[in-house]
Design a protein around this motif. Sequence first.
Motif, PDB file in Angstrom:
ATOM      1  N   LEU A  49      74.115  38.114  63.124  1.00  0.00           N
ATOM      2  CA  LEU A  49      73.531  37.958  64.453  1.00  0.00           C
ATOM      3  C   LEU A  49      74.626  37.832  65.511  1.00  0.00           C
ATOM      4  O   LEU A  49      74.534  38.414  66.593  1.00  0.00           O
ATOM      5  N   LEU A  50      75.669  37.083  65.184  1.00  0.00           N
ATOM      6  CA  LEU A  50      76.780  36.932  66.125  1.00  0.00           C
ATOM      7  C   LEU A  50      77.531  38.248  66.311  1.00  0.00           C
ATOM      8  O   LEU A  50      77.997  38.558  67.414  1.00  0.00           O
ATOM      9  N   ALA A  51      77.652  39.026  65.236  1.00  0.00           N
ATOM     10  CA  ALA A  51      78.325  40.323  65.341  1.00  0.00           C
ATOM     11  C   ALA A  51      77.554  41.256  66.273  1.00  0.00           C
ATOM     12  O   ALA A  51      78.148  41.966  67.097  1.00  0.00           O
ATOM     13  N   ILE A  52      76.225  41.241  66.151  1.00  0.00           N
ATOM     14  CA  ILE A  52      75.398  42.077  67.025  1.00  0.00           C
ATOM     15  C   ILE A  52      75.461  41.571  68.464  1.00  0.00           C
ATOM     16  O   ILE A  52      75.550  42.357  69.418  1.00  0.00           O
ATOM     17  N   LEU A  53      75.419  40.248  68.613  1.00  0.00           N
ATOM     18  CA  LEU A  53      75.499  39.657  69.951  1.00  0.00           C
ATOM     19  C   LEU A  53      76.822  40.029  70.623  1.00  0.00           C
ATOM     20  O   LEU A  53      76.855  40.395  71.806  1.00  0.00           O
ATOM     21  N   LYS A  54      77.908  39.954  69.880  1.00  0.00           N
ATOM     22  CA  LYS A  54      79.218  40.317  70.422  1.00  0.00           C
ATOM     23  C   LYS A  54      79.247  41.786  70.808  1.00  0.00           C
ATOM     24  O   LYS A  54      79.838  42.165  71.832  1.00  0.00           O
ATOM     25  N   TYR A  55      78.610  42.624  70.000  1.00  0.00           N
ATOM     26  CA  TYR A  55      78.572  44.065  70.281  1.00  0.00           C
ATOM     27  C   TYR A  55      77.929  44.336  71.634  1.00  0.00           C
ATOM     28  O   TYR A  55      78.407  45.175  72.410  1.00  0.00           O
ATOM     29  N   PHE A  56      76.835  43.617  71.943  1.00  0.00           N
ATOM     30  CA  PHE A  56      76.123  43.864  73.190  1.00  0.00           C
ATOM     31  C   PHE A  56      76.754  43.154  74.389  1.00  0.00           C
ATOM     32  O   PHE A  56      76.769  43.693  75.495  1.00  0.00           O
ATOM     33  N   LEU A  57      77.253  41.944  74.172  1.00  0.00           N
ATOM     34  CA  LEU A  57      77.797  41.184  75.297  1.00  0.00           C
ATOM     35  C   LEU A  57      79.222  41.587  75.642  1.00  0.00           C
ATOM     36  O   LEU A  57      79.640  41.473  76.800  1.00  0.00           O
ATOM     37  N   CYS A  58      79.977  42.020  74.649  1.00  0.00           N
ATOM     38  CA  CYS A  58      81.365  42.439  74.881  1.00  0.00           C
ATOM     39  C   CYS A  58      81.565  43.836  74.307  1.00  0.00           C
ATOM     40  O   CYS A  58      82.354  44.027  73.368  1.00  0.00           O
ATOM     41  N   PRO A  59      80.858  44.806  74.838  1.00  0.00           N
ATOM     42  CA  PRO A  59      80.897  46.146  74.237  1.00  0.00           C
ATOM     43  C   PRO A  59      82.229  46.845  74.465  1.00  0.00           C
ATOM     44  O   PRO A  59      82.862  46.686  75.509  1.00  0.00           O
TER      45      PRO A  59
END
Length: 241
Positions: A204-214
Amino acid sequence: MLGQHHDSYMLVYFSVIIKASANTESLTSESEYPIVLNPDDVLLRPKLEDPNPTLLINHVIGWQISQTDFEVIEMGKKFYTKLKWKLKNLIDFDKDEFLLILNQFLEKIRDKVGVSIGIESSESGYTQAWIEQLGSLMGKDVVSLVLDGCVDFEIWDLLEFLIVNGVIDHSCYSNLVNRLVAKKRSELLCLCIKHALGLGASKLLAILKYFLCPAKYAYGSMVDLRKETAQSTDSNQYMFE
């Protein structure tokens, strides 16, 4: 304007992630093998038809799987070995052959368990139709390799079907999420959040990082996702007007 749109839909996905991460229930796979089709061969039962109730010990029989289940499991093991070997050499293995041997595997299971669907092999959606019927008999190891094949050959419609229909065991999502991030498949990552059970905090954190810090290369995928979301919303509003 793009920044405002990005912030708005990121808040939506962030709320979905928070909701998913709040589910702390432990989820584990019951078995790496297909479910037992005939419980009569598995449940314990008295060895004698009329056991003596006065005896402290009465012999029982059972704890075995049916012959059909055993053969389905063996087919899965053989296909797993074959597909794993082929995926190691993508130079001599292509999308068409991948789908061909996958369909052949599903057809063997079909013949063994005796089910049918009204669709021809030449029709669109043939593979999806059989996975919908027989996905629970494929085994998580085979499904894991099928996911790899879908990503390797970029068969995104089949991969989307596997995610949405719950065929994927939760243990397979760790590798899948990493590969989808590398492939910048924003829409499929969103589907993972929506449909995956027990995705885990790290993913979940990996996906969140992908979207917030693309990364720069991911912006195009996110813009396309935003357009698709907006079109879907407009279409739904039109239907209810």
